[in-house]
Motif scaffolding. Structure first.
Motif, PDB file in Angstrom:
ATOM      1  N   ASP A 213      -1.075  -6.275   8.372  1.00 43.88           N
ATOM      2  CA  ASP A 213      -0.025  -7.112   7.765  1.00 43.88           C
ATOM      3  C   ASP A 213       0.393  -6.630   6.375  1.00 43.88           C
ATOM      4  OD1 ASP A 213       0.043  -8.765   9.988  1.00 43.88           O
ATOM      5  OD2 ASP A 213      -1.533 -10.063   9.189  1.00 43.88           O
ATOM      6  N   ALA A 214       0.244  -5.368   6.118  1.00 45.21           N
ATOM      7  CA  ALA A 214       0.602  -4.831   4.800  1.00 45.21           C
ATOM      8  C   ALA A 214       1.976  -4.176   4.850  1.00 45.21           C
ATOM      9  CB  ALA A 214      -0.442  -3.826   4.340  1.00 45.21           C
ATOM     10  N   ILE A 215       2.580  -4.108   3.673  1.00 46.40           N
ATOM     11  CA  ILE A 215       3.788  -3.305   3.492  1.00 46.40           C
ATOM     12  C   ILE A 215       3.333  -1.924   3.049  1.00 46.40           C
ATOM     13  CG2 ILE A 215       5.906  -3.025   2.164  1.00 46.40           C
ATOM     14  CD1 ILE A 215       6.016  -6.055   1.862  1.00 46.40           C
ATOM     15  N   VAL A 216       3.710  -0.911   3.810  1.00 45.61           N
ATOM     16  CA  VAL A 216       3.230   0.438   3.551  1.00 45.61           C
ATOM     17  C   VAL A 216       4.418   1.322   3.196  1.00 45.61           C
ATOM     18  CG1 VAL A 216       1.976   2.415   4.464  1.00 45.61           C
ATOM     19  CG2 VAL A 216       1.332   0.091   5.178  1.00 45.61           C
ATOM     20  N   LEU A 217       4.285   2.045   2.110  1.00 49.28           N
ATOM     21  CA  LEU A 217       5.301   3.016   1.713  1.00 49.28           C
ATOM     22  C   LEU A 217       4.712   4.409   1.812  1.00 49.28           C
ATOM     23  CD1 LEU A 217       5.835   0.362  -0.351  1.00 49.28           C
ATOM     24  CD2 LEU A 217       7.731   1.851  -1.007  1.00 49.28           C
ATOM     25  N   ILE A 218       5.465   5.309   2.405  1.00 51.26           N
ATOM     26  CA  ILE A 218       5.041   6.703   2.513  1.00 51.26           C
ATOM     27  C   ILE A 218       5.900   7.523   1.558  1.00 51.26           C
ATOM     28  CG2 ILE A 218       4.751   8.675   4.041  1.00 51.26           C
ATOM     29  CD1 ILE A 218       4.528   6.761   6.376  1.00 51.26           C
ATOM     30  N   GLY A 219       5.240   8.183   0.637  1.00 51.41           N
ATOM     31  CA  GLY A 219       5.949   8.999  -0.337  1.00 51.41           C
ATOM     32  C   GLY A 219       5.030  10.065  -0.882  1.00 51.41           C
ATOM     33  N   THR A 220       5.419  10.644  -2.003  1.00 52.50           N
ATOM     34  CA  THR A 220       4.646  11.757  -2.536  1.00 52.50           C
ATOM     35  C   THR A 220       4.468  11.630  -4.044  1.00 52.50           C
ATOM     36  OG1 THR A 220       4.552  14.145  -2.789  1.00 52.50           O
ATOM     37  CG2 THR A 220       6.739  13.148  -2.796  1.00 52.50           C
ATOM     38  N   SER A 221       3.328  12.096  -4.509  1.00 55.48           N
ATOM     39  CA  SER A 221       3.075  12.231  -5.946  1.00 55.48           C
ATOM     40  C   SER A 221       2.819  13.682  -6.314  1.00 55.48           C
ATOM     41  CB  SER A 221       1.862  11.372  -6.351  1.00 55.48           C
ATOM     42  OG  SER A 221       0.676  11.879  -5.750  1.00 55.48           O
ATOM     43  N   ALA A 222       2.931  14.583  -5.317  1.00 57.08           N
ATOM     44  CA  ALA A 222       2.697  16.001  -5.589  1.00 57.08           C
ATOM     45  C   ALA A 222       3.767  16.529  -6.531  1.00 57.08           C
ATOM     46  CB  ALA A 222       2.696  16.786  -4.282  1.00 57.08           C
TER      47      ALA A 222
ATOM     48  N   LEU B 154       0.841  -1.191   0.000  1.00 59.33           N
ATOM     49  CA  LEU B 154       0.000   0.000   0.000  1.00 59.33           C
ATOM     50  C   LEU B 154       0.877   1.241   0.000  1.00 59.33           C
ATOM     51  CD1 LEU B 154      -2.586  -1.132   2.719  1.00 59.33           C
ATOM     52  CD2 LEU B 154      -2.666  -1.522   0.244  1.00 59.33           C
ATOM     53  N   ILE B 155       0.322   2.308  -0.541  1.00 56.38           N
ATOM     54  CA  ILE B 155       1.047   3.576  -0.629  1.00 56.38           C
ATOM     55  C   ILE B 155       0.270   4.654   0.113  1.00 56.38           C
ATOM     56  CG2 ILE B 155       1.835   5.398  -2.189  1.00 56.38           C
ATOM     57  CD1 ILE B 155       2.330   3.260  -4.290  1.00 56.38           C
ATOM     58  N   VAL B 156       0.948   5.330   1.009  1.00 54.38           N
ATOM     59  CA  VAL B 156       0.397   6.515   1.661  1.00 54.38           C
ATOM     60  C   VAL B 156       0.981   7.722   0.922  1.00 54.38           C
ATOM     61  CG1 VAL B 156       0.231   7.848   3.774  1.00 54.38           C
ATOM     62  CG2 VAL B 156       0.159   5.338   3.861  1.00 54.38           C
ATOM     63  N   ASP B 157       0.106   8.428   0.217  1.00 60.59           N
ATOM     64  CA  ASP B 157       0.553   9.454  -0.717  1.00 60.59           C
ATOM     65  C   ASP B 157       0.392  10.848  -0.120  1.00 60.59           C
ATOM     66  OD1 ASP B 157       1.341  10.814  -2.925  1.00 60.59           O
ATOM     67  OD2 ASP B 157      -0.403  10.315  -4.164  1.00 60.59           O
ATOM     68  N   ILE B 158       1.500  11.542  -0.028  1.00 59.32           N
ATOM     69  CA  ILE B 158       1.448  12.959   0.342  1.00 59.32           C
ATOM     70  C   ILE B 158       1.168  13.712  -0.956  1.00 59.32           C
ATOM     71  CG2 ILE B 158       2.725  14.877   1.393  1.00 59.32           C
ATOM     72  CD1 ILE B 158       4.373  12.792   2.888  1.00 59.32           C
ATOM     73  N   ASP B 159      -0.101  13.767  -1.298  1.00 58.07           N
ATOM     74  CA  ASP B 159      -0.514  14.316  -2.587  1.00 58.07           C
ATOM     75  C   ASP B 159      -0.888  15.787  -2.446  1.00 58.07           C
ATOM     76  OD1 ASP B 159      -2.773  14.008  -1.091  1.00 58.07           O
ATOM     77  OD2 ASP B 159      -3.769  12.622  -2.463  1.00 58.07           O
ATOM     78  N   GLU B 160      -1.389  16.353  -3.537  1.00 54.37           N
ATOM     79  CA  GLU B 160      -1.778  17.763  -3.536  1.00 54.37           C
ATOM     80  C   GLU B 160      -2.861  18.037  -2.499  1.00 54.37           C
ATOM     81  OE1 GLU B 160      -0.239  19.942  -5.157  1.00 54.37           O
ATOM     82  OE2 GLU B 160       0.852  18.878  -6.727  1.00 54.37           O
ATOM     83  N   ARG B 161      -3.777  17.111  -2.355  1.00 58.85           N
ATOM     84  CA  ARG B 161      -4.866  17.277  -1.378  1.00 58.85           C
ATOM     85  C   ARG B 161      -4.315  17.300   0.037  1.00 58.85           C
ATOM     86  NH1 ARG B 161      -8.756  13.522   0.896  1.00 58.85           N
ATOM     87  NH2 ARG B 161     -10.707  14.607   1.365  1.00 58.85           N
TER      88      ARG B 161
ATOM     89  N   PRO C 210       5.801   9.202 -18.441  1.00 58.12           N
ATOM     90  CA  PRO C 210       6.861  10.111 -17.989  1.00 58.12           C
ATOM     91  C   PRO C 210       6.719  10.567 -16.542  1.00 58.12           C
ATOM     92  CG  PRO C 210       5.330  11.245 -19.450  1.00 58.12           C
ATOM     93  CD  PRO C 210       4.931   9.814 -19.455  1.00 58.12           C
ATOM     94  N   GLY C 211       5.508  10.767 -16.037  1.00 57.86           N
ATOM     95  CA  GLY C 211       5.314  11.283 -14.684  1.00 57.86           C
ATOM     96  C   GLY C 211       4.918  10.177 -13.721  1.00 57.86           C
ATOM     97  N   PHE C 212       5.840   9.309 -13.381  1.00 54.39           N
ATOM     98  CA  PHE C 212       5.577   8.144 -12.535  1.00 54.39           C
ATOM     99  C   PHE C 212       6.076   8.452 -11.131  1.00 54.39           C
ATOM    100  CE2 PHE C 212       6.097   3.836 -10.925  1.00 54.39           C
ATOM    101  CZ  PHE C 212       5.029   3.154 -11.510  1.00 54.39           C
ATOM    102  N   PRO C 213       5.223   8.344 -10.102  1.00 47.36           N
ATOM    103  CA  PRO C 213       5.648   8.660  -8.734  1.00 47.36           C
ATOM    104  C   PRO C 213       6.831   7.803  -8.296  1.00 47.36           C
ATOM    105  CG  PRO C 213       3.268   8.472  -8.858  1.00 47.36           C
ATOM    106  CD  PRO C 213       3.796   7.965 -10.159  1.00 47.36           C
TER     107      PRO C 213
END
Length: 738
Positions: free
Chosen positions: A316-325, A66-73, A338-341
């Protein structure tokens, strides 16, 4: 000399093809530096296309990534980046309480967060002293310490960055035990880094593991592979993805690296951890098996997780914290978009390590495999191409192209081998173009030679057929074949020419030769030569002509008719008497081919059959007929009618020949003409068998026919013996003196 040149020419062509093969091998191995960027770019495009075409349709959900996205929102609701480490600690705490197995942060914390009390001191100075009660909570207000406290006891992996060229060092690296084999000689050819930007010491010590985030793009800016280990100060460090998988699988054993000696270099071959053995390329990298465009892994906005209860999917998930902003500049180019997080690139790499069967392998013996492939392709083409026509080259080259692409796809799909596609395709294309151009140049020169050789002898449409004849080379060399030859000569040409000026003689010959040559061309004949007013032509070469005898006889009759129609034109030139020509035609075996000297050559015919046709032309004066043909020609013309004239032995020839006068197509003769022909042939038959008395009476009845001179000649011959054939009579007259 010609054979010698051909043999050496074939040797030089094969040598040039071998040079192309060797150049392709050297170009692949990097020993030739021309156009490297072009070939690298083309190979990268082929790799991307292959990746897109073979992307798996189904993504495994176990274990969940799973991905925790620090997105624009998230930035809009939680504030601009960087966030307070209190907020990040809260997010980590919520994920831990939700049951996340491993939490990996696609970010680095090299700088301490500004302490609020230090900020107050800096801005207010001594204007507002800080109370002792606040100073007592100084440690509690330290955001970095708070985050470090929250990291302890949790399976959180922190990321950091290595620098390839910059020796800058910041933060602290945690040493990672890696089992490296002790080998005598050089160190393995891993990627060596010059500096790093790591996390604060307290965060590094508090985290369960740390791993580098580096994924180096290719020259075109696209990421296609990722290192699993990097070297700094002769120590190997694993990537964030490796450490995440190790933590998830509870691997407490050291990483194990395997190497192999390839030539003068020791290369990395495998990396083993958590019960998995992954084959790497010689520098410790693997190809990233991208699953498609962004969105292959379930993603959650960070602000939602901070404000709302977490769903059960995090258990029991693997969680990644990153950004797509976009403003945080962590977007990469991949074969899919071209714009891949960047965080999803890390997630894809973790997914690949958990499912290593998806990873395309770049083994240490790949260069040897490609060189063997190039040699097999090149030698096969060098062996076959010299014997193939252009269409055959096209088919064979196309088949090799399909074979190369199919083999490459099969190795990628079923054997998971990342083999280059461009070098073998380049070799097939280069050798195909080389041999194709060589064959085109050869055919062009052959066309020029044919046009030079035959342009003045055969009609233009025949030259087109000659050029289309794939066996032309054999037909131009000397050979024996059955043919028909024709000789035509103007009677009493010298007295005629004396009546004309030099210019008039030239005009006369042009007016005479042009239409007669056209008739020969119309009847598929080949003009051998002109000798003054004499025309020599032959049939059944260079193009095969099964009806060569009929065509030659019909051409002779048409020439006589045309000559009769040209009399007014000749009169305008000043000729007072009728211009007539004698024509002799004979069929038989003769030698035909391109013959001559080093100074002058011609496509011509030689042999006894040629000489006999010339003698028949000369006998037309004796018999006072315009066209004579031999029995051999008559036998090859079933649709034509002939009048037998004599059975003679000519000058320079021991063997006798029956001679005939052609009359035209049998179907075109009238009933009266057929009757006269039958009477004539019956009279001559009696003459040949020695019944001269019967022959005399038959010929006397025919004396008023157009052949009056001929009949008088035969009657005079019999009269000398009182119309009694000699006892030695065999029907043959010796005309060696005529």
């Amino acid at each position: 000399m010609v054979k010698f040149w051909r043999r050496w020419r074939e040797f030089y062509i094969s040598l040039a093809g071998l040079v192309i093969l060797i150049s392709a091998c050297l170009l692949y191995l990097g020993h030739l530096s021309f156009m490297p960027l072009v070939f690298q770019r083309m190979e990268a495009l082929a790799y991307d296309l292959r990746m897109r075409l073979t992307a798996p349709a189904l993504v495994h959900k176990n274990p969940p990534i799973l991905i925790v996205d620090i997105d624009e929102r998230s930035l809009q609701f939680e504030g601009q980046w960087p966030w307070s480490r209190y907020k990040l600690a809260s997010l980590l705490e919520r994920l831990h309480l939700a049951g996340a197995a491993v939490i990996a942060l696609d970010m680095t914390f090299p700088e301490p967060e500004r302490h609020p009390l230090d900020e107050i001191r800096q801005r207010l100075g001594d204007k507002l002293p800080i109370g002792q009660n606040l100073l007592a909570h100084y440690q509690q207000l330290d955001a970095d310490q708070h985050l470090a406290d929250k990291l302890r006891g949790k399976t959180v992996i922190l990321g950091y960055l290595f620098h390839q060229t910059d020796s800058f060092q910041k933060g602290e690296l945690a040493p990672i035990p890696i089992d490296r084999p002790v080998q005598v000689g050089t160190e393995p050819s891993s990627l060596v880094m010059q500096g790093y930007t790591a996390n604060l010491t307290q965060l590094t010590k508090a985290a369960a593991q740390t791993g580098f985030l580096n994924i180096f793009p290719d020259d075109d800016g696209v990421i296609r592979s990722a290192p699993l280990v990097l070297e700094w100060q002769q120590q190997l460090y694993p990537s964030l993805a490796v450490q995440t998988v190790r933590e998830y699988l509870a691997d407490e054993q050291p990483l194990k690296q395997s190497t192999a000696q390839v030539g003068q270099v020791r290369v990395i071959t495998h990396l083993a951890f958590a019960g998995k053995t992954l084959r790497t390329d010689p520098t410790g990298q693997i190809a990233i098996p991208f699953l498609g465009k962004a969105g292959q892994f379930q993603s959650f906005s960070a602000t939602e997780l901070l404000q709302s209860p977490l769903p059960a999917v995090f258990t029991d998930a693997i969680v990644l914290i990153g950004t797509s902003a976009k403003g945080l500049a962590d977007l990469r180019s991949t074969p899919f978009q071209p714009g891949f997080p960047g965080v999803e690139a890390q997630a894809t790499l973790i997914y690949a390590l958990l499912h290593p069967e998806l990873i395309p392998i770049t083994p240490e013996w790949l260069d040897a495999l490609v060189i063997v492939e190039l040699l097999c392709l090149g030698l096969a083409m060098l062996w076959l191409y010299p014997y193939l026509q252009p269409y055959g080259m096209l088919v064979f080259g196309g088949a090799l192209t399909v074979l190369v692409m199919s083999l490459n796809t099969w190795l990628w799909t079923y054997q998971h081998l990342n083999t280059p596609l461009l070098p073998p395709l380049f070799l097939v294309l280069a050798l195909s173009l080389f041999f194709g151009l060589e064959r085109l140049i050869k055919e062009y020169r052959q066309r020029q030679r044919i046009q030079t050789m035959f342009g003045q002898y055969v009609p233009a449409e025949h030259i087109d057929q000659l050029l289309a004849n794939t066996k032309l080379k054999a037909s131009m060399e000397s050979e024996r074949r059955e043919m028909t030859v024709l000789f035509s000569d103007i009677r009493q040409f010298t007295p005629l020419a004396e009546q004309l000026s030099t210019t008039q003689v030239q005009q006369f010959l042009n007016a005479y030769l042009t239409p007669l040559t056209s008739i020969i061309f119309q009847h598929q004949g080949t003009v051998d030569k002109y000798v003054g007013d004499m025309i020599m032509a032959f049939w059944n070469a260079p193009l095969p002509d099964p009806a060569h005898a009929e065509h030659a006889v019909l051409a002779a009759l048409a020439m006589q008719r045309s000559l009769a129609g040209m009399q007014p034109q000749f009169a305008e030139l000043g000729l007072q008497q009728e211009v007539r020509a004698g024509i002799g035609v004979h069929s038989g075996e003769m030698t035909v081919g391109d013959m001559g000297s080093a100074y002058r050559r011609a496509y011509t015919v030689l042999g006894d059959a040629v000489n006999l046709a010339s003698r028949l032309q000369e006998l037309t004066k004796y018999y006072q007929v315009y066209t004579l043909v031999s029995l051999e020609t008559v036998q090859l013309c079933p649709s034509l009618a002939f009048r037998v004239l004599d059975h003679v032995r000519v000058r320079g020839r021991q063997e006798s020949v029956k001679i005939f006068q052609p009359l035209g197509l049998s179907s075109a003769l009238s009933a009266m003409e057929h009757l006269h022909l039958a009477q004539h042939n019956a009279a001559l038959q009696a003459y040949f068998v020695g019944d001269w008395w019967t022959a005399k009476h038959s010929l006397e009845t025919l004396a008023d026919q157009p052949l009056s001179h001929y009949y008088a000649l035969i009657l005079q011959r019999m009269q000398a013996s009182a119309y009694q054939a000699p006892s030695t009579w065999d029907g043959i007259i010796n005309l060696a003196d005529h």
